[in-house]
Design an enzyme around this catalytic site. Sequence first.
Site, mmCIF file in Angstrom:
data_model
loop_
_atom_site.group_PDB
_atom_site.id
_atom_site.type_symbol
_atom_site.label_atom_id
_atom_site.label_comp_id
_atom_site.label_asym_id
_atom_site.label_seq_id
_atom_site.Cartn_x
_atom_site.Cartn_y
_atom_site.Cartn_z
ATOM 1 N N ASP A 1 24.069 -15.184 -14.627
ATOM 2 C CA ASP A 1 25.152 -14.322 -14.161
ATOM 3 C C ASP A 1 25.108 -12.980 -14.892
ATOM 4 O OD1 ASP A 1 27.451 -13.360 -13.029
ATOM 5 O OD2 ASP A 1 28.727 -15.020 -13.648
ATOM 6 N N ASP A 2 24.854 -11.899 -14.174
ATOM 7 C CA ASP A 2 24.826 -10.549 -14.765
ATOM 8 C C ASP A 2 23.591 -10.295 -15.622
ATOM 9 O OD1 ASP A 2 27.334 -10.262 -13.648
ATOM 10 O OD2 ASP A 2 28.336 -9.633 -15.481
ATOM 11 N N CYS B 1 28.904 -10.363 -8.097
ATOM 12 C CA CYS B 1 28.695 -11.808 -8.228
ATOM 13 C C CYS B 1 28.850 -12.592 -6.923
ATOM 14 C CB CYS B 1 29.639 -12.370 -9.276
ATOM 15 S SG CYS B 1 29.449 -11.630 -10.909
ATOM 16 N N ASP C 1 21.950 -13.173 -10.417
ATOM 17 C CA ASP C 1 22.603 -12.721 -9.190
ATOM 18 C C ASP C 1 22.515 -11.205 -9.003
ATOM 19 O OD1 ASP C 1 24.338 -12.232 -11.294
ATOM 20 O OD2 ASP C 1 26.034 -13.331 -10.443
#
Length: 491
Positions: free
Chosen positions: A37-38, A73, A270
């Site tokens: 994530d990120d 996201c 993502d």
Amino acid sequence: MASARVVSTCLFVALLTCTLRCSQCVKLSNIILILTDDQDVEMGGMTPMKKTKALIGDAGVTFSNAFTVTPLCCPSRSSILTGKYPHNHLVRNNSISGNCSSTTWQKEAEPFAFPVYLNKLRYQTFYSGKYLNQVRFCPVWSSIHYHLPICMLNRSLHFLEERSPSHPFFMMLCPPSPHSPWTAAPHYQQTFSDVKAPRNGSFNMPGKGKHWLLRQPANPMPNSSVEYLDNAYRRRWQTLLSVDDMVEQLIKKLDSIKELNNTYIFYTSDHGYHTGQFSLPIDKRQLYEFDIRIPLLVRGPGIKPKLTLQSPVLNIDLSMTILDIAGVNLSTVNMDGQSFLPQMAPSLRNGTERPFLLVEYPGEGHSSEDPSCPKLGPGLAECFPDCVCEDAFNNTYACVRTLKDANLQYCEFADNESFVEVYNLTSDPHQLENIVKKVDPALLQIMNQRLIKLESCTGDRRAGPQPCSESPSLAANAKLGNVKSYFTNLS
């Protein structure tokens, strides 16, 4: 003659029966998708992942031109699950009102997510970690952020122990790292103590010649912003060390149960991230390389080790690639992506790479003024105390990204300026200069038409002649024959 025909017919029937039986006995490969994530790739986001790079990248392929279709996201994850661009799955942001895991999404999109296809093929499916922003599996978050990779690993190992060896499996593991709140495991909280965000490229540069939102931040950034983003950068790396450990333990388990050599393992994120680029402290949501490029490493059957491929890949291609591995007839699947199995394992498949990429994002804002930044008025979001806002309603854009014939990005904004940004990334890899006023208007018109087609494309192969995965290359268009030479001369 008659007896010969009977014998020949019997042999054909016997051969056909044997072939059918053998095809049913072919063991399908297992598949694992690890989605962080990120996690950026442009700003050094893969640096802490030494084990992952050795166990997946060095054992397989690293894609150097992997992109998200949208740098936020929930829309991005919805694209991964459905294989569709945001304009087709209609998830706009991270809220339920923005269609993130809404009732509409659950009824109209989720039943066609790629794991559903795998389940119908008798794959044993397993999911752990962050799903969409409104749903998570493994009930830990916030102050005990670092517990999630441990929870995910334990459940994953239990699944591998309890699975049936008679059927293949699919696992999707989605640790929240390096997303905030950046709470690292206690034994990693003192690592990277001297690390700071990279100071090269567009770091602390003004947003001159860029869209409205990028022209607002103070430049140079105040010391408070620089200290904040340096701390965030360091802590992001710390959280990733637990993910690196999780990958190592998972691969050890696969090896111990004799499944490693029959398992495809994908590692990606993502979307990207920025820390100080163009004087924006921390976030994503922007059209620039640091926010749209993602890491992508894959190992598995038919993939040679230590490969680096420049083939352009989008995250909507993950679902089609996974279904291709599972033996699904891709012509029957309504998705916008295309399989990149032919690129990473040419001995298994023939195929072509995509010539164009579409990146799109609908900006978010609040109808009232942000208390952190009242002087800029309403329509803003994600504002910092220093009056730097990371998003706005007029941060709505769509971009065409090309790599094969010209390393070019063309973006249009839905704002009251009808703003356009164009970058030649061969001569300007950090996108410092918007060259829209230097480009032949005829070329801009051509790119505008290409953007219009991509924004209206559909993955339904029955819908017409312009599916998302079959855009003609620049070289195939006579009007664009001089693009490569034009941008070479411009540089």
